[in-house]
Design an enzyme around this catalytic site. Structure first.
Site, short mmCIF file in Angstrom:
data_model
loop_
_atom_site.label_atom_id
_atom_site.label_comp_id
_atom_site.label_asym_id
_atom_site.label_seq_id
_atom_site.Cartn_x
_atom_site.Cartn_y
_atom_site.Cartn_z
N GLU A 73 0.83 -1.21 0.00
CA GLU A 73 0.00 0.00 0.00
C GLU A 73 0.86 1.26 0.00
OE1 GLU A 73 -3.04 -0.35 -0.51
OE2 GLU A 73 -3.85 -2.11 0.52
N HIS B 255 -2.74 2.11 8.54
CA HIS B 255 -3.84 1.31 7.98
C HIS B 255 -4.01 0.05 8.81
CE1 HIS B 255 -6.24 -1.24 5.47
NE2 HIS B 255 -5.22 -2.01 5.11
N HIS C 185 -6.94 -3.34 9.97
CA HIS C 185 -8.14 -4.12 9.63
C HIS C 185 -9.00 -4.26 10.88
CE1 HIS C 185 -5.98 -6.30 6.04
NE2 HIS C 185 -6.06 -4.99 5.89
N HIS D 183 -12.83 -3.80 3.99
CA HIS D 183 -11.37 -3.98 4.08
C HIS D 183 -10.84 -3.42 5.40
CE1 HIS D 183 -7.19 -3.40 1.94
NE2 HIS D 183 -7.08 -3.72 3.20
P1 13P Z 1 1.08 -5.46 3.13
O1 13P Z 1 1.50 -6.72 3.81
O2 13P Z 1 1.65 -5.36 1.74
O3 13P Z 1 1.35 -4.24 3.97
O4 13P Z 1 -0.50 -5.55 2.89
C1 13P Z 1 -1.36 -5.65 3.98
C2 13P Z 1 -2.65 -4.97 3.76
O5 13P Z 1 -3.35 -4.73 4.72
C3 13P Z 1 -3.07 -4.57 2.40
O6 13P Z 1 -4.16 -3.72 2.44
ZN ZN Z 2 -5.31 -3.89 4.30
#
Ligand code: 13P
Ligand code: ZN
Length: 331
Positions: free
Chosen positions: A141, A197, A199, A268
Site C-alpha cells: 500500500e 492502515h 483491519h 477492508h
Molecule cells: P502489506 O503486507 O503489503 O502491507 O498488505 C497488507 C494490507 O493490509 C493490504 O491492504
Molecule cells: Zn489492508
C-alpha cells in the site's frame, strides 16, 4: 607499510568494526523506531492485524535522519516509481512496514519487519536505504501511503504540495541518476507525519451491514457517543470496494484525505493520518470503538436501529458547546 599507515589502517578497521558491531541494533534502538514498532504491536494487541494485515509509515524528522543516517546501507536499493510526483516529498525519508510482514512478530526482529525508504529529488521514486532484512520491500500500500502523506502535509502543515498521479506502473523499477537532495524541507515540514492502515472488525462489519457514504457513516459514528466528534472532527471518508494495493485505491484515498483524517475502505479496513503515532492510533481506536458501540446497541435492540443515538440537535449542541471544528459538510 609505515607506522602512520599502519595506525590509519588499524583505526579504519576499528571504526568499521565498531559500526558493523552496532549497526544490527542501532537503528532499532532509536526512539522513533521503538515507538513505531511499539505502536504496531499495540495494534496487534487490539486484534487489528491478522497475518500481514495492516501497514504504517512515518515521515522522519531531520533529527531522526541524522541519528539513523550512519547506518544507511552503503549500497541502497534500486529506485522504484512511487506512482506519484509530489515535490513536497522530495528527499523525504519514511520508516515503513514490510510488505507481507506480520505485526504480531515485528517486535522480535524490527530490522526485518520495517525499513527506511528515501524519496528522490523530484518526489516521484523511492529506494530502500535501511532495514527490510533478507530482501523485503515496503508495504504493497506504499502508493496510498505516499499520496496520503502528500495530501495531509498540504492539509495540515501549511505547505503547498502540488502532486499528480503518474501514469507509470508504480511497481516498475526506474533509473534515477540524479542524487537525492538533503530533503531538509520534507523532514522539517510540519503537519501529519503518520499514516496508519488497520483491519478493524467492527468497522468492516458495519460496511457489510449497510451501504454507507461518507456523510451517513460519519454522522452515525458521531451519534454513538458525545466524544466521537471531538476525536474525529473531520469525519470519515468512505471508499467502496477497491482492489488492495492498487493505484485506484491510492487515488481515491488521497482525494478524500484532502478534508478527512480518516478514510474507510469498505469491506477492508481503515486508513488514518496523524501528526504523531498517538494521534493516528487514537483516531483509529476512537472510530473502531464507536462502530463497536453501535453494533452492540443494534444487537441489543434485536437488530433494529438503536432508539437513543444522539439526536441531530444533541450532536449540534455538542459541536457548538465544545467549539469543535467539525467538518462543515457533516454538521
Ligand atoms: P502489506 O503486507 O503489503 O502491507 O498488505 C497488507 C494490507 O493490509 C493490504 O491492504
Ligand atoms: Zn489492508
Amino acid at each position: 607499510m609505515g607506522f602512520l599507515e599502519d595506525m590509519q589502517e588499524t583505526l579504519d578497521r576499528g571504526v568499521s568494526t565498531a559500526r558493523g558491531a552496532v549497526s544490527g541494533v542501532a537503528v532499532e534502538q532509536l526512539g522513533f523506531v521503538k515507538s513505531f514498532v511499539r505502536t504496531c504491536h499495540e495494534g496487534w494487541l487490539q486484534g487489528w492485524h491478522e497475518a500481514n494485515g495492516g501497514n504504517m509509515s512515518y515521515r522522519m524528522t531531520e533529527s531522526d535522519v541524522s541519528a539513523a543516517r550512519t547506518f544507511f546501507y552503503d549500497e541502497p536499493g534500486s529506485w522504484v516509481s512511487a506512482g506519484i510526483q509530489a515535490q513536497c516529498l522530495a528527499g523525504a525519508r519514511f520508516l515503513v512496514t514490510r510488505a507481507g510482514g506480520h505485526f504480531r512478530t515485528m517486535q522480535a526482529d524490527p530490522s526485518r519487519g520495517v525499513g527506511i525508504i528515501e524519496m528522490d529529488s523530484t518526489g516521484s521514486a523511492w529506494r530502500v536505504v535501511w532495514g527490510f532484512k533478507d530482501g523485503g520491500r515496503p508495504t504493497s500500500e506504499i502508493g496510498s501511503h505516499l499520496m496520503a502523506h502528500a495530501m495531509r502535509m498540504a492539509a495540515t502543515g501549511s505547505i503547498g504540495c502540488d502532486h499528480a498521479a503518474e501514469t507509470a506502473n508504480p511497481a516498475a523499477s526506474v533509473d534515477r541518476s540524479a542524487e537525492v537532495s538533503p530533503g531538509k524541507s520534507a523532514a522539517a515540514a510540519g503537519g501529519a507525519r503518520v499514516i496508519y492502515h488497520a483491519h478493524m472488525p467492527n468497522l468492516a462489519a458495519l460496511t457489510l451491514a449497510g451501504a454507507f457514504d461518507s456523510r451517513s457513516l460519519t454522522r452515525l459514528l458521531w451519534k454513538t457517543t458525545t466524544e466521537c466528534v471531538m476525536a474525529v472532527p473531520t469525519g470519515v471518508g468512505v471508499v467502496g470496494t477497491v482492489v488492495p494495493g492498487s493505484p485506484e485505491l491510492a487515488r481515491a484515498t488521497s482525494d478524500l484525505m484532502k478534508d478527512h483524517a480518516a478514510v474507510l475502505w469498505a469491506r477492508h479496513g481503515l486508513i488514518v493520518a496523524g501528526e504523531t503515532l498517538d494521534e493516528a492510533f487514537g483516531l483509529a481506536h476512537s472510530l473502531e470503538k464507536a462502530a463497536g458501540i453501535y453494533l452492540a446497541a443494534r444487537a441489543a435492540c434485536g437488530g433494529q436501529e438503536p432508539p437513543c443515538l444522539l439526536s441531530d440537535e444533541e450532536l449540534a449542541a455538542v459541536i457548538a458547546g465544545c467549539g469543535i471544528p467539525a467538518n462543515e459538510a457533516y454538521r
